[in-house]
Design a protein around this motif. Structure first.
Motif, PDB file in Angstrom:
ATOM      1  N   VAL A  81       0.842  -1.201   0.000  1.00  0.00           N
ATOM      2  CA  VAL A  81       0.000   0.000   0.000  1.00  0.00           C
ATOM      3  C   VAL A  81       0.872   1.244   0.000  1.00  0.00           C
ATOM      4  CG1 VAL A  81      -1.583   1.370   1.421  1.00  0.00           C
ATOM      5  CG2 VAL A  81      -2.010  -1.067   1.070  1.00  0.00           C
ATOM      6  N   ASP A  83       0.774   5.749  -0.247  1.00  0.00           N
ATOM      7  CA  ASP A  83       0.025   7.001  -0.195  1.00  0.00           C
ATOM      8  C   ASP A  83      -1.295   6.864   0.597  1.00  0.00           C
ATOM      9  OD1 ASP A  83       0.144   9.667  -0.805  1.00  0.00           O
ATOM     10  OD2 ASP A  83      -1.057   9.488  -2.621  1.00  0.00           O
ATOM     11  N   PHE A  84      -1.205   6.219   1.757  1.00  0.00           N
ATOM     12  CA  PHE A  84      -2.386   6.046   2.607  1.00  0.00           C
ATOM     13  C   PHE A  84      -2.791   7.395   3.191  1.00  0.00           C
ATOM     14  CE2 PHE A  84      -4.689   5.202   6.472  1.00  0.00           C
ATOM     15  CZ  PHE A  84      -5.416   4.042   6.232  1.00  0.00           C
ATOM     16  N   LYS A  85      -4.045   7.797   3.001  1.00  0.00           N
ATOM     17  CA  LYS A  85      -4.533   9.087   3.510  1.00  0.00           C
ATOM     18  C   LYS A  85      -5.936   8.918   4.078  1.00  0.00           C
ATOM     19  CE  LYS A  85      -1.947  12.008   0.257  1.00  0.00           C
ATOM     20  NZ  LYS A  85      -1.072  12.613   1.277  1.00  0.00           N
ATOM     21  N   TYR A 117      -6.034   4.953  -0.720  1.00  0.00           N
ATOM     22  CA  TYR A 117      -4.642   4.535  -0.886  1.00  0.00           C
ATOM     23  C   TYR A 117      -4.473   3.874  -2.244  1.00  0.00           C
ATOM     24  CZ  TYR A 117      -6.905   0.334   1.108  1.00  0.00           C
ATOM     25  OH  TYR A 117      -7.761  -0.710   1.383  1.00  0.00           O
TER      26      TYR A 117
END
Length: 625
Positions: A81, A83-85, A117
């Motif tokens: 995973v 760019d987890f936001k 993500y």
């Protein structure tokens, strides 16, 4: 796979967000709305959006699985995973913290609207690491094919483990798609270019248990009795067709249904076959992963047609027999599986061993193979099992399967585990005058428990003993719980068979099923084991135990490309040129020769010279009852 990270725009994350001021509904009363968008792929990464509803907790945790059922190995899908936001209802980013490979802590959760993500595929990295998930449990994201093992895309919240899920998958309209998950509808964009498929799951387990495949697929649907079979094949170079494979699958599954008899089955069963081309970006963990109503299979595309048919019989029949165990008969560890802190049942001998035994026995029972071929397979399992620790408690190994030294003995569940099933089968046939066997035992257990009622792990052997015979209980305590090796000749003599040692033809990496090579993790190389001395081809050409195999026909051999190169040895033909470079204690040794047939000392299962009528009757009940 490129490492350049692309940002998901806030606009994309907030598509379909709804009103800014949410109602007082709490997340625990709503399905978790999930979207996978196959129209917005960047660098082989698919955007995923999760809308859980409104939380009443200050903080929550979001997980992707560390381990998935049926693999008995750490996969760490959170590692894929990027760019987890997390965002609130105003579109502002909320602070998150990644606690480990698979866990994200979300603070100010009461204001959480959505998370988003990017998911990398796992097939891309299989040739660059030895830690990739097992291919049939992995994911593929490319223009022509998407393998959607959903546990690689969709996770769960710690406080919402039992919530329903609504899942949308957006894909180009012309793209073929098949799914084992319940489809509840679809929508097509105004210009007709994108179709959104809508699915529903009653809980997270159904997300992980129902794979999908999208892309340039070859699909065949057909009936086997009252089961609808959907066969989805991805053959990048159109080497194999679903129509041809269908013939093998139909014949096999028809016989499986006959063999199983009145065991409850499913109205639909999906088979997903991914045929790998080899090389960069291609999976190399060949085999299959079972689910309740489907299986995902990965095999090499260049495999000859007859070998593919044989592999499909061996591999898919094993996975289909999992509808008996552990899908219908299983312990609490399986039923209440924890994807991130799993505990394991003691009874892999049953889940994998008995299943593998059924997949082997049914072929002779239903006349798909002759008795002699069945005996060869049994002897191959005995030979392979001899390479593992024969004094290791099977229940202890099973319960601790992620840890060493148990993990390195896992493959033995398909070898000795199947032989355990065979011995119980013969004992039950003997005790019952041929009327009962291990299949009837599994039917009785299935009737007592079933897919919605688990058994207690520590009590099942006692229950099996009560349901069968004292001799079965004694066998389990001595050879499965205990550490005493099994004397297989004792069981073969009951059915009028004996083991003979003789010269048998073998291949270039095995002696009657036992690998003659092993890997050295420290050096990243493969080397010949002591068994090479009993392989006539290599022995005659001067190979010795502990020789490192450096190069094969001009290609350097490493642990990363070992599967591809060793697989090719099965395509070698007598008379072909061969050049192998070895490292023998620092000295280069070159073998340059032409291939000849290879032989080894093999053990063969044959009839006794004068079996008694009782022995012959018991053998017939064992193989054909």
């Amino acid at each position: 796979m490129k490492n350049t990270l692309a940002k998901i725009s806030i606009g994309l994350l907030l598509v379909g967000c709804g009103v800014k001021n949410p109602s007082n509904d709490i997340a625990t009363s709503l399905p978790i709305a999930t979207t996978i968008d196959l129209t917005q792929i960047t660098d082989d990464r698919a955007p995923v959006i999760i809308n859980p509803g409104r939380f009443v907790q200050d903080t929550v945790k979001y997980y992707l699985p560390k381990v998935v059922q049926g693999t008995y190995a750490v996969s760490d899908f959170g590692k894929f995973v990027d760019d987890f936001k997390a965002f609130d209802y105003e579109g502002n980013e909320i602070k998150t913290e990644k606690l480990d490979n698979n866990t994200w802590l979300i603070t100010n959760a009461k204001q959480l609207d959505k998370i988003g993500y990017l998911v990398n595929d796992t097939y891309d990295i299989e040739n660059t690491t030895i830690d990739a998930p097992f291919s049939p449990s992995g994911t593929n994201i490319e223009k022509e094919n998407y393998v959607l093992n959903l546990h690689g895309f969709v996770g769960y919240f710690d406080v919402l483990k039992n919530n329903q899920y609504s899942l949308e998958v957006k894909a180009p309209t012309p793209m073929k798609r098949t799914s084992a998950l319940q489809k509840v509808g679809s929508e097509t964009s105004e210009d007709g270019s994108i179709t959104t498929d809508k699915y529903f799951a009653t809980r997270y387990f159904e997300i992980t248990d129902n794979p999908m495949m999208y892309g340039n697929l070859d699909v065949e649907e057909f009936q086997v009795g009252d089961i609808k079979i959907v066969l989805s094949v991805y053959s990048p170079n159109q080497v194999h067709t679903a129509a041809k494979i269908k013939e093998t699958v139909f014949k096999m599954m028809k016989r499986q249904k006959t063999y199983l008899g009145d065991i409850n089955s499913t109205p639909r069963y999906d088979i997903y076959l991914y045929l790998a081309t080899g090389g960069e970006g291609s999976p190399n963990g060949f085999g299959a992963l079972e689910h309740h109503t489907s299986t995902v299979v990965v095999l090499p595309e260049q495999i000859p047609e007859d070998a593919l048919a044989s592999s499909m019989i061996d591999v898919v029949s094993h996975e289909f027999f999992h509808i008996v165990t552990p899908l219908s008969v299983h312990s609490e560890d399986v039923h209440y599986f924890d994807y991130n802190e799993p505990t394991f049942s003691k009874h892999l001998w049953m889940y994998e061993g008995v299943t593998e035994y059924f997949a082997t026995l049914f072929q002779v029972n239903q006349n798909l193979v002759e008795e002699g071929e069945f005996y060869e397979k049994i002897m191959g399992k005995i030979q392979s099992a001899s390479q593992f620790d024969d004094t290791m408690s099977f229940t202890e190994m099973s319960e601790n399967i992620l840890d060493q030294p148990y993990a390195s003995n896992y493959i033995n569940v398909y070898e000795k585990g199947a032989l355990i099933g065979m011995c119980i089968d013969i004992l039950m046939r003997q005790e019952s005058g041929g009327n009962r066997g291990i299949l009837s035992l599994m039917k009785e257990l299935s009737g007592k428990y079933g897919k919605n009622k688990p058994f207690e792990d520590d009590k099942i052997i006692e229950e099996i003993t009560e349901m069968t015979y004292p001799s079965v209980g004694e066998f389990l305590k001595t050879h499965v719980v205990g550490t005493t090796p099994i004397n297989y000749e004792e069981f073969f003599s009951k059915v009028g068979l004996k083991i003979n040692t003789e010269k048998v033809e073998t291949n270039y990496i095995q002696n009657s099923g036992a690998l003659i090579v092993a890997g050295n993790q420290a050096t990243g190389r493969l080397f010949f084991t002591e068994l090479v001395s009993d392989n006539s081809f290599w022995a005659e050409n001067g190979a010795q135990p502990n020789d490192d195999i450096i190069e094969v026909n001009g290609t350097k051999l490493t642990l990363r490309n070992a599967n591809d190169i060793l697989r090719d040895t099965f395509l070698w033909e007598e008379g072909d040129d061969l050049e192998v470079k070895l490292n023998r204690a620092g000295e280069e040794v070159v073998i340059k020769t032409k291939l000849t047939k290879s032989y080894t000392k093999g053990k063969k299962l044959t009839l006794l010279d004068n079996p008694t009528a009782e022995q012959s009757k018991l053998k017939d009940a064992w193989l054909k009852g």
